[in-house]
Structures are given as C-alpha cells and as structure tokens.
Design a protein around this motif. Structure first.
Motif, PDB file in Angstrom:
ATOM      1  N   GLU A 221     128.426  27.058  14.233  1.00 14.48           N
ATOM      2  CA  GLU A 221     129.517  26.386  13.530  1.00 14.48           C
ATOM      3  C   GLU A 221     130.841  26.588  14.269  1.00 14.48           C
ATOM      4  OE1 GLU A 221     130.007  25.113   9.101  1.00 14.48           O
ATOM      5  OE2 GLU A 221     128.566  24.714  10.672  1.00 14.48           O
ATOM      6  N   THR A 224     130.920  24.226  17.149  1.00 13.25           N
ATOM      7  CA  THR A 224     131.061  22.843  16.711  1.00 13.25           C
ATOM      8  C   THR A 224     132.490  22.509  16.295  1.00 13.25           C
ATOM      9  OG1 THR A 224     128.763  22.898  15.946  1.00 13.25           O
ATOM     10  CG2 THR A 224     130.142  21.125  15.110  1.00 13.25           C
ATOM     11  N   LYS A 242     122.555  16.393  11.962  1.00 10.48           N
ATOM     12  CA  LYS A 242     123.523  15.593  11.201  1.00 10.48           C
ATOM     13  C   LYS A 242     124.748  16.430  10.837  1.00 10.48           C
ATOM     14  CE  LYS A 242     120.207  12.352   9.172  1.00 10.48           C
ATOM     15  NZ  LYS A 242     119.538  11.904   7.921  1.00 10.48           N
ATOM     16  N   ARG A 243     124.523  17.694  10.503  1.00 10.03           N
ATOM     17  CA  ARG A 243     125.651  18.566  10.158  1.00 10.03           C
ATOM     18  C   ARG A 243     126.541  18.798  11.374  1.00 10.03           C
ATOM     19  NH1 ARG A 243     127.469  22.009   6.345  1.00 10.03           N
ATOM     20  NH2 ARG A 243     128.544  23.907   7.029  1.00 10.03           N
ATOM     21  N   MET A 245     126.895  16.777  13.903  1.00  6.34           N
ATOM     22  CA  MET A 245     127.614  15.525  14.151  1.00  6.34           C
ATOM     23  C   MET A 245     128.795  15.381  13.205  1.00  6.34           C
ATOM     24  SD  MET A 245     126.114  11.633  14.254  1.00  6.34           S
ATOM     25  CE  MET A 245     125.482  11.747  15.922  1.00  6.34           C
ATOM     26  N   GLU A 246     128.588  15.729  11.949  1.00  9.26           N
ATOM     27  CA  GLU A 246     129.653  15.634  10.954  1.00  9.26           C
ATOM     28  C   GLU A 246     130.788  16.602  11.286  1.00  9.26           C
ATOM     29  OE1 GLU A 246     130.370  16.548   6.186  1.00  9.26           O
ATOM     30  OE2 GLU A 246     128.349  16.638   7.035  1.00  9.26           O
ATOM     31  N   LYS A 247     130.441  17.853  11.571  1.00 10.28           N
ATOM     32  CA  LYS A 247     131.470  18.864  11.838  1.00 10.28           C
ATOM     33  C   LYS A 247     132.179  18.606  13.164  1.00 10.28           C
ATOM     34  CE  LYS A 247     130.834  21.418   8.163  1.00 10.28           C
ATOM     35  NZ  LYS A 247     131.893  21.646   7.149  1.00 10.28           N
ATOM     36  N   ALA A 249     132.955  15.825  14.380  1.00  7.43           N
ATOM     37  CA  ALA A 249     133.805  14.633  14.320  1.00  7.43           C
ATOM     38  C   ALA A 249     135.284  14.993  14.289  1.00  7.43           C
ATOM     39  CB  ALA A 249     133.445  13.798  13.098  1.00  7.43           C
ATOM     40  N   SER A 250     135.629  16.141  13.721  1.00  9.61           N
ATOM     41  CA  SER A 250     137.039  16.489  13.579  1.00  9.61           C
ATOM     42  C   SER A 250     137.723  16.682  14.923  1.00  9.61           C
ATOM     43  CB  SER A 250     137.187  17.754  12.735  1.00  9.61           C
ATOM     44  OG  SER A 250     136.598  18.871  13.386  1.00  9.61           O
TER      45      SER A 250
END
Length: 488
Positions: A221, A224, A242-243, A245-247, A249-250
C-alpha cells in the motif's frame, strides 16, 4: 529437510535486518513447520527503500548507462547460476515445489528466462528517427526517444516467486528503472537472495531494493500511494489488482498487472489420440497453483462418456505419483499454506453443493506429511455458470464441461471474466486456429504447442490484467516515449 538462512532486507546497497530487528516466521508447505525467519520491515524501512530508489534514479547515470545495466544484470545472472542449489532449496522448502517443477519453471525456467531477457536487450529500440515534416507552419526534424519511467515497484506472489521476480526485476533494471521488490510474505527468500547476490554483483546503491514483511498489504500500500514511485507491476489476484489500480489513481501510477485466470482447454472431437489428450489434462502441476493452468476442460458432448472414462483412469494412475519431495519426476506437492488448503477444500465442498459430480479426489491428504496436501480433484457434469467454473480456485481442481459444437466451445471459453491462456486440440489445423483466434485470451497453444515463453509477451485480457510481462514487450512496459523536435 533443512532450514533456510534468515531472509534480510537489501536497501540502498546494504544487506541488513529490519528496524528493531523484527522478524517473522515462514512456514514450509511440505512439513507445516518453520523453515526460516525473514526481516519484518516497518514503514520506516520501506520509506528508506523508496528514498534510495528515487535518489539513484534522479542523481546517478543508471537510467542512461545501458552498458552498466547490462554488466550488472549479467553478473547477477552468473551468480544465480552459481547458487542454483540454494535456489532449489528455496523452491522446495519455502514454495513447496516438487522436484519436477523445480527443473522447469520454479528454478531452471527462471534462470533461462533471465538469459532470454539479456539476449533480448539489444533488440530494444531506444531512439527512432521519425523524419522531417511540416506542422502548423513549422518544418521540424523529429526524434522519438524511449526512456525509463523512473522508480518501479514490483509486488510479487508466492506461487512461482523466483520466475516472476526475475521477470519484473530484470526487465525493469534493463530498461533503466530503479526497482523495489516487495515479495509475498509466504516466500521472502526467493526475493532476499536476489538482493544478496545483487550486493555481491556490485550493484550501485539504491538501484535495486528488496523489502520483506509479514503484513500482506501494508508495504504494498505504501508503494502504491507514494508519489515518489512512478510504476507498479503486480502479479496476484484480480481483487488485489483492482485495489492497486484504484489506489494508484491518486498519483497516476503507470500500472501493469498480471492477474487471475480460469483458462479453458478445448479438445475437439477430431483431436488425435483423443483419450490420451484428455487424460493429459489433469490439473496437477505445482498443485494447480498457476494462473495460466487450464482448469476448465471443454470436451464434445458426442464423446463426453469417452472423455470421462479417460479422466477416471488418468486420475487413478496418478494417485500414487505425487507428494514425494525427493522424486525427480514428480510435479505435484502441497499447496502453499493452511489458508490456501482450506480455500481449495471450501471450493471442493461448494462444487458438490452446486450439483457437480466428484469424479476423483476431493480430500486433504495428511498421510502425505505434516504440510498442506490436497489430492488431485476432478469434477464432471459441470455447467459453466457454476462458481467452480467461474472462480479461480488456485488448487489441483479440474472442472469438465461438455459443448455441442465449435461455436458453443468458443462461447463457453469466452464466458468468463478472465482471459489469460488457453489450449485447443484438433486434427484440423485450420479449425483449431479459427477457434484460437476467437478465444479472448493473451495466449493460446494449439495441439500441444507452447504459447508461453520468456521471449514472448505474457499477459491477459479482461480481468486477467493489463500490460505484458517477459519478451521485449515486457522490458518496454518500463519505458516512456518522448518526442524531441528541432528545426529542419
């Protein structure tokens, strides 16, 4: 079985223990006993690794000095070959690999894959002259330059750790990135030895870092979310991908992800040696712990009874040929952990509740030893909408699904959220190729041909991931394209 040396961190050119000398226990899949201790890195340790990688990329010539990168990677390759027996011990004791799997992908496949990446390195295009053209009233000479993305973080799984570590780390380093490797907690030694040997090979400080930890999420994490990290490459479950990719993105991370699979093996009615081809489809290699393993067997309804009879005989013949850690011909041992064993057994129970018929296996095998053994298992009378046909089990479980004709086989194969690999068998090459082109997967082997190799791009469609690993394309994933124009 012996124990492995303690797995240490490799940060900023130094081999060391974690802050506060924290360690965690690693349990061996064959025995269920502690096989080693590994450094349990803190957030402070990871922060130091990120800072070192950032500094090495920004302030040294690693990104531009291709000769230096090739020299370092070649020295590391030579040291890995010299330490092959240590790699074998890690694959057996920590990964739970049978000797037959070690001779292929677990160790020797990783080493030959490293050779392939070194051989491919000269084929990478670093600059392209795109010629002269006029745009917006200005005539310009254009050059496209391919340069490394920056700091790359590799988050790797436990199933074939050395092979995947090599793919990510070596590709990234050859491309000119600096790399932080964060392995799965189950298999830290397969990463730690890369750090140890990189240190011996004389890698410049910070260009390669290895950070191990007991927490499966915390260190990943950090990578990421940290804006100093430019790229994340991850192999593992689709849910975790997927997690990430989501994290990511910021900070608009470059991502490439190699995720789950539920690959189909389509055997047509005209397949040569039909019964033998069906029999060879049993899921046993490394206890089914491979994302590209074909765990859905599609057979023609017109020969369904024949296929079931062949499978029944194949599983009976195989029943005494797995679970021996010393047998050089065996390819199946335990699953990685009690957690994974419970997961696989849960799916076997689910399959029976869904109405599939258990043809073979279906049980834990404590008689094989103190580790995590699940016998090779086969379900027949499966419909493709069952969870055991749709979800990745990651164990030695095969589901058999009948189809009516070629179009029905294609429909069933594509009726999956995954699209990683597949196989087609037919006596008619043109027929097989038509189906291979219609199946939405990253690779398809026809009539036993191997569509996966270290000189080929590997990856999937749909929920099987984004981007490609291995091959020249795998190195190029770590590159950005820059256009430079000067007046013509």
């Amino acid at each position: 079985m012996t124990k492995l040396p303690e797995a240490k961190l490799y940060i900023d050119g130094k081999l060391r223990r974690a802050a506060g000398d924290r360690t965690f226990e690693v349990v061996g899949p064959w025995t269920g006993e502690i096989t080693t201790l590994a450094a349990d890195a803190s957030a402070e340790d990871m922060n130091e690794a990120i800072a070192a990688a950032r500094r090495a990329f920004d302030t040294t010539d690693w990104a531009s000095n291709r000769d230096l990168r090739l020299q370092c990677v070649t020295r590391l390759r030579d040291l890995l070959y010299a330490n092959r027996e240590r790699l074998v011990d890690i694959a057996r004791l920590e990964v739970g690999a049978a000797m037959g799997a070690i001779f292929s992908v677990q160790v020797d496949g990783a080493l030959s894959g490293l050779d392939a990446l070194i051989e491919l390195f000269p084929t990478v295009t670093w600059e392209e002259d795109r010629g002269t053209a006029e745009a917006y009233g200005v005539r310009s000479q254009r050059l496209v330059v391919h340069e490394p993305v920056g700091v790359a973080a590799a988050i790797t799984p436990w199933n074939v750790p050395l092979y995947i570590n090599v793919a990510k780390v070596i590709s990234g380093l050859l491309a000119g990135c600096t790399v932080i490797l964060k392995p799965a907690p189950d298999t830290p030694s397969a990463a730690a030895i890369l750090g140890e040997l990189a240190h011996e090979a004389g890698f410049p400080p910070g260009v390669f870092n290895v950070v191990t930890g007991a927490d499966p999420a915390m260190l990943g994490e950090m990578l990421t979310l940290d804006p100093r990290v430019d790229l994340i490459t991850f192999t593992g479950s689709t849910a975790v991908g997927k997690r990430i990719m989501e994290k990511g993105a910021s900070t608009l991370k470059r991502l490439f992800l190699e995720l789950g699979g539920k690959s189909a093996n389509i055997i047509l009615d005209d397949a040569p040696n039909f019964a033998q081809t069906v029999a060879s489809s049993i899921v046993c290699f490394h206890a089914g712990q491979g994302c590209a393993i074909a765990t859905r067997l599609l057979v023609p309804r017109s020969r369904y009874a024949e296929a079931i009879a062949a499978l029944e005989q194949a599983y009976q013949s195989f029943s005494d040929h797995w679970g021996d850690p010393e047998a050089p011909s065996q390819v199946m041992g335990p699953v990685i952990s009690k957690k994974q064993m419970d997961r696989v057994l849960g799916y076997i129970e689910l399959g029976q509740k869904e109405g599939a018929r258990l043809l073979a296996g279906g049980h834990a095998r404590p008689d094989k030893g103190g580790g995590f053994f699940v016998e090779p298992t086969c379900f027949v009378d499966v419909s493709n909408d069952m969870r055991i046909a749709q979800e990745e089990i990651f164990g030695p479980v095969l589901v058999v699904i009948p189809f009516e004709d070629d179009d029905d086989a294609i429909r069933i194969a594509n009726q999956s959220e995954y699209g990683l690999a597949g196989h087609v068998a037919s006596g008619d090459k043109a027929r097989a190729l038509r189906i291979a082109r219609a199946v939405r997967t990253g690779s398809v082997g026809v009539n036993g041909a191997m569509a996966v190799g270290p000189d080929l791009p590997f990856g999937g469609f749909k929920s099987s991931g984004v981007g490609r690993e291995w091959g020249r394309e795998g190195i190029e994933e770590y590159l950005e394209s820059k256009v430079i124009a000067v007046p013509a």
